[in-house]
Design a protein around this motif. Structure first.
Motif, mmCIF file in Angstrom:
data_model
loop_
_atom_site.group_PDB
_atom_site.id
_atom_site.type_symbol
_atom_site.label_atom_id
_atom_site.label_comp_id
_atom_site.label_asym_id
_atom_site.label_seq_id
_atom_site.Cartn_x
_atom_site.Cartn_y
_atom_site.Cartn_z
ATOM 1 N N PRO A 298 -10.470 -32.471 33.959
ATOM 2 C CA PRO A 298 -10.288 -31.366 34.908
ATOM 3 C C PRO A 298 -9.626 -30.131 34.307
ATOM 4 N N ARG A 299 -9.064 -30.267 33.111
ATOM 5 C CA ARG A 299 -8.427 -29.089 32.500
ATOM 6 C C ARG A 299 -9.287 -28.455 31.413
ATOM 7 N N ILE A 300 -10.553 -28.836 31.394
ATOM 8 C CA ILE A 300 -11.407 -28.351 30.291
ATOM 9 C C ILE A 300 -11.514 -26.819 30.225
ATOM 10 N N PRO A 301 -11.502 -26.081 31.347
ATOM 11 C CA PRO A 301 -11.590 -24.617 31.197
ATOM 12 C C PRO A 301 -10.380 -23.990 30.504
ATOM 13 N N GLU A 302 -9.293 -24.742 30.402
ATOM 14 C CA GLU A 302 -8.141 -24.214 29.661
ATOM 15 C C GLU A 302 -8.329 -24.346 28.155
ATOM 16 N N HIS A 303 -9.326 -25.116 27.757
ATOM 17 C CA HIS A 303 -9.520 -25.380 26.321
ATOM 18 C C HIS A 303 -10.896 -24.968 25.794
ATOM 19 N N VAL A 304 -11.817 -24.765 26.720
ATOM 20 C CA VAL A 304 -13.201 -24.526 26.298
ATOM 21 C C VAL A 304 -13.801 -23.374 27.103
ATOM 22 N N ALA A 305 -14.400 -22.403 26.384
ATOM 23 C CA ALA A 305 -15.217 -21.378 27.049
ATOM 24 C C ALA A 305 -16.630 -21.511 26.489
ATOM 25 N N VAL A 306 -17.611 -21.500 27.385
ATOM 26 C CA VAL A 306 -19.004 -21.582 26.934
ATOM 27 C C VAL A 306 -19.688 -20.268 27.275
ATOM 28 N N HIS A 307 -20.263 -19.630 26.257
ATOM 29 C CA HIS A 307 -20.933 -18.366 26.506
ATOM 30 C C HIS A 307 -22.448 -18.509 26.428
ATOM 31 N N ILE A 308 -23.109 -17.959 27.427
ATOM 32 C CA ILE A 308 -24.570 -18.034 27.533
ATOM 33 C C ILE A 308 -25.140 -16.707 27.050
ATOM 34 N N ASN A 309 -25.687 -16.710 25.827
ATOM 35 C CA ASN A 309 -26.196 -15.472 25.229
ATOM 36 C C ASN A 309 -27.626 -15.230 25.682
ATOM 37 N N ASP A 310 -27.781 -14.321 26.634
ATOM 38 C CA ASP A 310 -29.037 -14.139 27.353
ATOM 39 C C ASP A 310 -29.349 -15.429 28.122
ATOM 40 N N THR A 311 -30.450 -15.464 28.835
ATOM 41 C CA THR A 311 -30.643 -16.617 29.730
ATOM 42 C C THR A 311 -31.161 -17.870 29.027
ATOM 43 N N HIS A 312 -31.547 -17.784 27.762
ATOM 44 C CA HIS A 312 -32.141 -18.975 27.116
ATOM 45 C C HIS A 312 -31.251 -20.213 27.196
ATOM 46 N N PRO A 313 -29.914 -20.049 27.118
ATOM 47 C CA PRO A 313 -29.066 -21.249 27.293
ATOM 48 C C PRO A 313 -28.544 -21.420 28.721
ATOM 49 N N ALA A 314 -29.205 -20.824 29.712
ATOM 50 C CA ALA A 314 -28.682 -20.880 31.090
ATOM 51 C C ALA A 314 -28.599 -22.309 31.629
ATOM 52 N N LEU A 315 -29.365 -23.217 31.028
ATOM 53 C CA LEU A 315 -29.297 -24.617 31.492
ATOM 54 C C LEU A 315 -27.934 -25.234 31.202
ATOM 55 N N CYS A 316 -27.085 -24.530 30.476
ATOM 56 C CA CYS A 316 -25.694 -24.965 30.314
ATOM 57 C C CYS A 316 -25.072 -25.254 31.680
ATOM 58 N N ILE A 317 -25.440 -24.457 32.663
ATOM 59 C CA ILE A 317 -24.782 -24.589 33.965
ATOM 60 C C ILE A 317 -25.136 -25.925 34.638
ATOM 61 N N PRO A 318 -26.418 -26.208 34.884
ATOM 62 C CA PRO A 318 -26.716 -27.522 35.477
ATOM 63 C C PRO A 318 -26.403 -28.699 34.547
ATOM 64 N N GLU A 319 -26.517 -28.508 33.234
ATOM 65 C CA GLU A 319 -26.248 -29.618 32.317
ATOM 66 C C GLU A 319 -24.763 -29.973 32.324
ATOM 67 N N PHE A 320 -23.919 -28.975 32.384
ATOM 68 C CA PHE A 320 -22.475 -29.238 32.443
ATOM 69 C C PHE A 320 -22.157 -29.966 33.750
ATOM 70 N N MET A 321 -22.798 -29.528 34.836
ATOM 71 C CA MET A 321 -22.644 -30.220 36.125
ATOM 72 C C MET A 321 -23.074 -31.677 35.992
ATOM 73 N N ARG A 322 -24.217 -31.889 35.353
ATOM 74 C CA ARG A 322 -24.729 -33.263 35.193
ATOM 75 C C ARG A 322 -23.734 -34.133 34.435
ATOM 76 N N ILE A 323 -23.205 -33.593 33.344
ATOM 77 C CA ILE A 323 -22.276 -34.390 32.546
ATOM 78 C C ILE A 323 -21.035 -34.744 33.377
ATOM 79 N N LEU A 324 -20.519 -33.758 34.087
ATOM 80 C CA LEU A 324 -19.292 -34.002 34.859
ATOM 81 C C LEU A 324 -19.536 -34.977 36.012
ATOM 82 N N ILE A 325 -20.660 -34.785 36.704
ATOM 83 C CA ILE A 325 -20.906 -35.600 37.901
ATOM 84 C C ILE A 325 -21.456 -36.984 37.551
#
Ligand code: GL7
Length: 797
Positions: A298-325
């Motif tokens: 639960p404290r990962i945003p204090e240690h990790v920032a993920v940057h999406i350079n243009d939309t090609h890596p936009a799946l970071c958002i649902p994939e991060f959700m998948r990993i957490l859930i």
């Protein structure tokens, strides 16, 4: 680092023997390069190890910059410079009868990107390390980089870029950090009580992602960050059950090729697979590493920032959700909070055709679980915001609609920051393109004007100019580019200005030599070197440049160019292989070049040169010698541009429109030191809304333009029957989409003004010096510091 010439020579000798069973006497340049690279890697690996330990120990927040493209170019000199070894190694090599520049040419450009976007990612990698910021790259290790361009009979021909044949000495394969990425199959949810569900899968295809790490060495500091590039392989154990040929081929193609289109969304299944592949692998590695440090999820945003350079890596958002859930049993609400806090996004273009929109069907069958999560994000967004902002805004901003998944919408909704890459671009995002999002999330929008890594673009590319700056103001600018402002004190000092002019002349002589070698064309280094180097695209308007060249040519033929200052027009540009129109323009440039260069009436007043295979290394050779940089895109279309900054830093003056970062360059240098022409963005937007542009009116009423355009179809320019027609029609029948004809007169006048100004050597040289002196704000060190403070919340070591 501290190192004597003797120690280095000793290390190189050892490396040659160990790796090639050779000595400095009988080794060839390729062997010397490989051995040298290994020695250098040995040097920085100690710093790398120490910095990794430091990062783990402090668990300080780090950024991971996800980008489907990087364009580092050659690493050798960059690593030597940053380690403080450039001169030592140059001298040591000279002692054994070798030449660093020649050795360096044995390194294949690492060209796993297309253009500005990929090069920006690499400038950021250099700047992050050099400013001591903990920031790492994450991307794909393409087996074939961007195609090699040959010009044959004036046509672009594409050859594969087989950059890995001799091995890549900089990378480290880390098999122990490999992860599995899964595609396709079926997914169903099983209720596990308390209203919670767990997914089950069948028939998924599993691909092994193996990371290759490359050290990003900071400039004279203790920071070494990591560029992690993923390669697709068969999973372990797959030799037991013999895999089908189709599957083996699938695995092979996944990380094989970079899509060679820099401004068009492809919509191809393989591209979507690539996107998910490096996103999933990258996030898995980050989360694994994080948990290994013993830190609570639960404290990962204090240690990790993920940057999406243009939309090609936009799946970071649902994939991060998948990993957490799914993998860590977190609730949707908690996971969503963490995701939005962790993610940030940069938009790099407002061109509609570059906006990624995946078909729902494709997404559903390739990534069934990710698709479910996206739909859930979308539904929850609608449910939360319809009551707050009304149905129509929500409809306009929804992620899933019309059978498509809108990746920019996903990126904005699933992150805490959306930025554009120059002031005008960020304003257009807020005011026009993403206006509805801006109303909903005003606090998320911000600007981060692009920058360039000055170490590569002046210290390495222009050693002589760097030396002169040292001599004039001392060396501190090499650590902090802001110190270049000290040069302003010399703006009226003719002795100094003449020295700068002399350096430019040497650079031009060097390029003239290269042009003779490569194209067999003799150019006069006293001429104005006028350069346009960038991807070939209609909106960048290489054609406007060409029409002006034709105008000068007709002036010469008509005897109206007696006093003309001689000019050499230099082009470098790759066209996407499937972009017919861009290729037609390349052909036209080459045929105009042949016509002009072989016309004895022209003498050396005018020369046109197209240098093939424009890439990072060639840019390093071309840009220092430019007197003029062409930045002539239609206002509002070039998000930022970055070659404009490279020219400025090397003392070239810009001729350009009020577009992208040109506007901020104008603010930095003042109106007298830049040549601005043409419509501004409001003029352009006005045409778009009233639809009143009629290019044929201009064609019919402007006899000069008429004559030039007719030359494309009446045989005056030889060998361009089809291409000439295509270009002519685009300007007339198809109503000149990028208003080339509308800006023509203004461009011609401004070019004339520039020519007159060039005759005044004092004034011109002063302007050049002031361009260099004001270049600091376009350093990518400045840019990444802004990202670090305002978006990522990371601190320098
Ligand atoms: C680009 C922009 O076109 C370019 O103006 C900008 O400098 C660059 C980096 O921000 O990003 N956007 C884009 O899609 N490509 C670019 O080069 C390919």
């Amino acid at each position: 680092m501290e190192l004597t010439k003797q120690q280095f020579t000793e290390d190189l000798r050892k490396s040659l023997t160990q790796n090639f069973a050779k000595t400095t006497k009988n080794a060839n340049d390729q062997e010397i390069y490989m051995s040298l690279a290994r020695v250098i890697k040995g040097y920085y690996s100690k710093i790398w190890l120490e910095d990794n330990e430091y990062k783990d120990k402090t668990a300080a927040k780090q950024t991971y910059y996800f980008s489907i493209e990087f364009m580092p170019g050659r690493m050798l000199k960059s690593n030597l410079l940053n380690l403080g070894l450039l001169q030592t190694v140059r001298d040591a090599l000279a002692d054994i009868g070798s030449d660093l520049d020649k050795i360096s040419e044995n390194e294949q450009d690492m060209a796993i990107g297309n253009g500005g976007l990929g090069r920006l990612a690499s400038c950021f990698m250099d700047s992050l390390a050099s400013t001591g910021l903990p920031g790492n790259g994450n991307g794909i290790r393409y087996k074939y980089g961007l195609f090699k361009q040959r010009i044959i009979d004036g046509y672009q021909v594409e050859l594969p870029d087989v950059w890995l044949t001799n091995g890549n000495p900089w990378e480290v394969r880390r098999s122990d950090k490999a992860v599995e990425v899964k595609f396709g199959g079926n997914v169903w949810m099983e209720e596990i009580g308390h209203g919670r569900y767990t997914p089950h899968f069948e028939n998924q295809e599993t691909i092994l992602a193996v990371p290759y790490d490359t050290a990003m060495v900071g400039y004279e500091n203790k920071t070494v960050n990591n560029l992690c590039l993923w390669r697709a392989e068969l999973p372990e154990g797959s030799e037991v059950i013999h895999p089908s040929l189709d599957y083996m081929q699938d695995v092979d193609t996944l990380s094989a090729v970079l899509y060679p289109d820099d401004s068009n969304y492809s919509g191809r299944l393989l591209r979507l697979k690539q996107e998910y592949f490096f996103v999933s692998a990258g996030l898995q590695r980050i989360v694994n590493h994080y948990l290994n440090l013993g830190l609570p999820l639960p404290r990962i945003p204090e240690h990790v920032a993920v940057h999406i350079n243009d939309t090609h890596p936009a799946l970071c958002i649902p994939e991060f959700m998948r990993i957490l859930i799914d993998e860590h049993e977190m609730s949707w609400e908690s996971a969503w909070q963490l995701t939005v806090k962790t993610m940030s996004y940069t938009n790099h273009t407002i061109m509609a055709e570059a906006m990624e929109k995946w078909s729902e069907e494709m997404m559903k069958s390739l990534l069934p679980r990710i698709y479910q999560i996206i739909v859930e994000i979308d539904n929850r967004f609608a449910k939360e915001y319809i009551p707050k902002v009304g149905p129509s805004l929500v409809h306009n901003t929804r992620i899933v609609k019309d059978g498509k998944v809108h990746m920019a919408n996903l990126s904005i909704i699933g992150s805490h920051s959306t930025n554009g890459v120059a002031k005008i671009h960020s304003d257009l995002l807020k005011d026009v393109v993403l206006h509805d999002f801006y109303i909903i999330f005003p606090e998320r929008f911000n600007n981060k004007t692009n920058g360039i890594a000055e170490r590569r673009w002046i210290q390495i590319a222009n050693e002589e100019l760097s030396g002169l700056i040292d001599e004039t103001i001392g060396k501190s600018w090499r650590k902090d580019l802001n110190d270049l402002t000290v040069l302003k004190a010399f703006q009226d000092n003719d002795e100094i200005l003449n020295k700068f002019e002399a350096v430019k002349f040497h650079d031009k002589e060097r390029l003239a030599k290269l042009i003779l070698e490569k194209n067999g064309i003799t150019v006069n280094p006293n001429a104005i070197f006028d350069v346009q180097v960038k991807r070939l695209h209609a909106y960048k308007r290489q054609l406007l440049n060409l029409l002006h060249i034709m105008k000068l040519y007709f002036d010469i033929k008509d005897g109206n160019a007696e006093n003309m200052v001689p000019r050499v027009f230099i082009f470098g540009a790759k066209a996407a292989p499937s972009y017919q129109y861009a290729k037609a323009i390349i052909k036209a440039i080459n045929e105009v070049a042949n016509m002009i260069n072989s016309d004895t009436d022209v003498e050396d007043k005018l020369k046109v040169v197209f240098l093939e295979n424009y890439n990072v290394s060639l840019a390093e050779q071309i840009i220092p010698s430019a007197n003029v940089g062409e930045q002539i895109s239609l206002a509002s279309t070039e998000a930022s541009g970055t070659s404009n900054m490279k020219f400025m830093l090397n003392g070239a003056l810009t001729i350009g429109t009020l577009d992208g970062a040109n506007i901020e360059i104008k603010d930095a240098v003042g109106d007298e030191n830049i040549f601005i022409f043409g419509m501004n963005k409001d003029d352009v937007l006005e045409y778009y809304t009233n639809g009143r542009y009629q290019s044929t009116e201009i064609y019919n009423s402007n006899p000069i333009l008429k004559r030039i355009l007719n030359a494309f179809v009446d045989g005056s320019i030889p060998n361009i029957e089809n291409e000439g027609r295509e270009i002519f029609d685009s300007m007339t029948v198809y109503n000149d989409e990028y208003f080339v004809l509308r800006d023509f007169d203004s461009y011609v006048e401004t070019q004339k003004r520039l020519e007159d100004y060039y005759r005044d050597r004092h004034a011109w040289n002063k302007s050049c010096l002031l361009n260099i002196a004001n270049a600091a704000r376009f350093s990518s060190d400045r840019t990444v510091r802004e990202y670090a403070e305002q978006i990522w919340q990371i601190n320098p070591r």
